[in-house]
Design a protein around this motif. Structure first.
Motif, PDB file in Angstrom:
ATOM      1  N   SER A 271       0.808  -1.213   0.000  1.00  0.00           N
ATOM      2  CA  SER A 271       0.000   0.000   0.000  1.00  0.00           C
ATOM      3  C   SER A 271       0.838   1.257   0.000  1.00  0.00           C
ATOM      4  O   SER A 271       0.325   2.365   0.045  1.00  0.00           O
TER       5      SER A 271
ATOM      6  N   THR B 273       2.756   4.393  -1.123  1.00  0.00           N
ATOM      7  CA  THR B 273       2.606   5.289  -2.259  1.00  0.00           C
ATOM      8  C   THR B 273       3.930   5.851  -2.714  1.00  0.00           C
ATOM      9  O   THR B 273       4.000   6.600  -3.687  1.00  0.00           O
TER      10      THR B 273
ATOM     11  N   HIS C   4       5.951   1.278  -7.159  1.00  0.00           N
ATOM     12  CA  HIS C   4       5.101   2.380  -6.716  1.00  0.00           C
ATOM     13  C   HIS C   4       5.423   3.664  -7.485  1.00  0.00           C
ATOM     14  O   HIS C   4       6.591   3.950  -7.774  1.00  0.00           O
TER      15      HIS C   4
ATOM     16  N   ARG D 229       1.242   8.517 -11.494  1.00  0.00           N
ATOM     17  CA  ARG D 229       1.181   7.068 -11.456  1.00  0.00           C
ATOM     18  C   ARG D 229       0.638   6.602 -10.105  1.00  0.00           C
ATOM     19  O   ARG D 229       0.876   7.251  -9.077  1.00  0.00           O
ATOM     20  N   PRO D 230      -0.063   5.470 -10.075  1.00  0.00           N
ATOM     21  CA  PRO D 230      -0.710   5.005  -8.841  1.00  0.00           C
ATOM     22  C   PRO D 230       0.291   4.493  -7.816  1.00  0.00           C
ATOM     23  O   PRO D 230       1.470   4.254  -8.136  1.00  0.00           O
TER      24      PRO D 230
ATOM     25  N   ASN E  35       0.414   1.554  -6.506  1.00  0.00           N
ATOM     26  CA  ASN E  35       0.880   0.284  -7.058  1.00  0.00           C
ATOM     27  C   ASN E  35       0.750   0.358  -8.574  1.00  0.00           C
ATOM     28  O   ASN E  35      -0.359   0.461  -9.097  1.00  0.00           O
ATOM     29  N   VAL E  36       1.871   0.313  -9.273  1.00  0.00           N
ATOM     30  CA  VAL E  36       1.830   0.553 -10.723  1.00  0.00           C
ATOM     31  C   VAL E  36       1.439  -0.690 -11.517  1.00  0.00           C
ATOM     32  O   VAL E  36       1.241  -0.609 -12.725  1.00  0.00           O
TER      33      VAL E  36
ATOM     34  N   THR F 189       2.025   0.823 -19.107  1.00  0.00           N
ATOM     35  CA  THR F 189       1.292  -0.079 -18.219  1.00  0.00           C
ATOM     36  C   THR F 189       0.726  -1.234 -19.030  1.00  0.00           C
ATOM     37  O   THR F 189       0.031  -1.025 -20.023  1.00  0.00           O
TER      38      THR F 189
ATOM     39  N   SER G 213      -2.793  -2.183 -13.046  1.00  0.00           N
ATOM     40  CA  SER G 213      -2.505  -0.839 -12.544  1.00  0.00           C
ATOM     41  C   SER G 213      -3.371  -0.520 -11.339  1.00  0.00           C
ATOM     42  O   SER G 213      -4.580  -0.742 -11.341  1.00  0.00           O
ATOM     43  N   GLY G 214      -2.754  -0.001 -10.280  1.00  0.00           N
ATOM     44  CA  GLY G 214      -3.458   0.321  -9.057  1.00  0.00           C
ATOM     45  C   GLY G 214      -3.738  -0.876  -8.176  1.00  0.00           C
ATOM     46  O   GLY G 214      -4.286  -0.725  -7.083  1.00  0.00           O
ATOM     47  N   GLU G 215      -3.347  -2.060  -8.627  1.00  0.00           N
ATOM     48  CA  GLU G 215      -3.643  -3.279  -7.883  1.00  0.00           C
ATOM     49  C   GLU G 215      -2.394  -3.999  -7.382  1.00  0.00           C
ATOM     50  O   GLU G 215      -2.265  -4.254  -6.184  1.00  0.00           O
TER      51      GLU G 215
ATOM     52  N   ASP H  31       1.717  -5.147  -6.817  1.00  0.00           N
ATOM     53  CA  ASP H  31       3.060  -4.689  -6.469  1.00  0.00           C
ATOM     54  C   ASP H  31       3.957  -5.927  -6.421  1.00  0.00           C
ATOM     55  O   ASP H  31       4.138  -6.532  -5.373  1.00  0.00           O
TER      56      ASP H  31
END
Length: 289
Positions: free
Chosen positions: A31, A33, A104, A111-112, A114-115, A129, A133-135, A137
């Motif tokens: 989580s 960032t 990250h 960028r989110p 978790n990339v 990407t 994406s966002g999910e 790591d």
């Protein structure tokens, strides 16, 4: 900095040395960032290495770090590739000028946290990407025969197209490596190196030889580095190990064997290179704490 649940269990089993290694490797967990990164780090200073690789197009050495991707060469200062300061947690070279990574987004970037799975086809200058994406790591990535193997959030995930993923076994590990033929997958655990012969669906018992990181460039040339930086090799897929040397700098941060002779290792003090199968190492670049 907080280890993920799977990591916490592994820490309790393996003790203080692997605890500090895992905490450094996790970089704040899935989580994160990236806000804890030293965004103002100099483009000529390396810290928190998460991956190493060599581009087969030109032989250039790449170092994936908490603050971006760098190239290094003996006697030269590290150079930031492109303008990204993203935290590269997982990284591997898959072809000429072609790398995949995860991690990250840098503070202030679009960028989110978790990339997901990202890919470059211009040797790290730009990234695209590909999925998750966002999910996701991924903290470890490897590939063989067109299939990517990743370790993310305590589970093995594989993909043949970088878009769709098949979730396989869950286990507490630090690193994964696939055999050159793609028929075996290894994971480093507190019980030793464990082996899967069914694509990561199930794993056998640990070998008892605890390694932090493993890399498998040729069928009879598997390399592992333990918590103290001791490098060993195996000619039988990790069943037995032969000690080679101790890489300078103590605890390891990453290991990549390009082939049976060319080995890269990052420890707490620097990025090191061997050209003689791990017998001796020279420093490519120092690391700052």
């Amino acid at each position: 900095m907080t280890a993920r649940p799977a990591a916490r269990t592994l820490l309790a089993v393996a003790g203080a040395s692997i605890a500090s290694l895992l905490l450094a490797a996790c970089g704040g967990g899935s989580s994160d960032t990236g806000e804890s990164s030293a965004a103002s780090a100099s483009s000529e200073a390396l810290s928190h290495v998460h991956g190493l690789g060599v581009d087969p197009a030109d032989g250039r050495v790449y170092v994936a770090t908490h603050q971006g991707l760098y190239t290094v060469a003996e006697g030269q200062k590290p150079k930031l590739v492109g303008d990204s300061r993203d935290d590269f947690m997982g990284f591997t070279v898959t072809g000429e000028n072609t790398f995949i990574a995860s991690g990250h987004g840098a503070p202030g970037s679009d960028r989110p946290g978790n990339v997901g799975l990202i890919e470059t086809k211009d040797a790290g200058r730009t990234w695209t990407t590909r999925s998750l994406s966002g999910e996701a790591d991924f903290h470890s990535l490897d590939s063989a025969k067109g299939t990517v193997y990743g370790y993310e959030a305590g589970r093995i995930r594989i993909s043949s197209d970088l878009k769709s993923w098949d979730d396989r076994a869950t286990l507490e590990a630090l690193d994964v490596a696939v055999s050159p033929t793609g028929d075996k997958l290894l994971a480093t655990t507190a019980e030793g190196v464990v082996t899967s012969t069914d694509g990561g669906r199930t794993f056998g018992k640990g070998s008892g030889n605890v390694q932090a990181f493993v890399s498998w460039p040729a069928e009879k040339s598997l390399f592992g580095i333990d918590m103290s930086g001791k490098l060993s090799s195996s000619a039988d897929g990790g069943k037995t190990w032969k000690e080679l040397t101790t890489v300078p700098g103590g605890q390891p941060q990453a290991l990549t064997a390009v082939n049976a002779d060319h080995i890269l290792a990052a420890t707490m003090s620097g990025v090191y290179e061997s050209r003689d199968g791990g017998k001796t190492f020279s420093e490519l670049a120092p690391l700052v704490s």
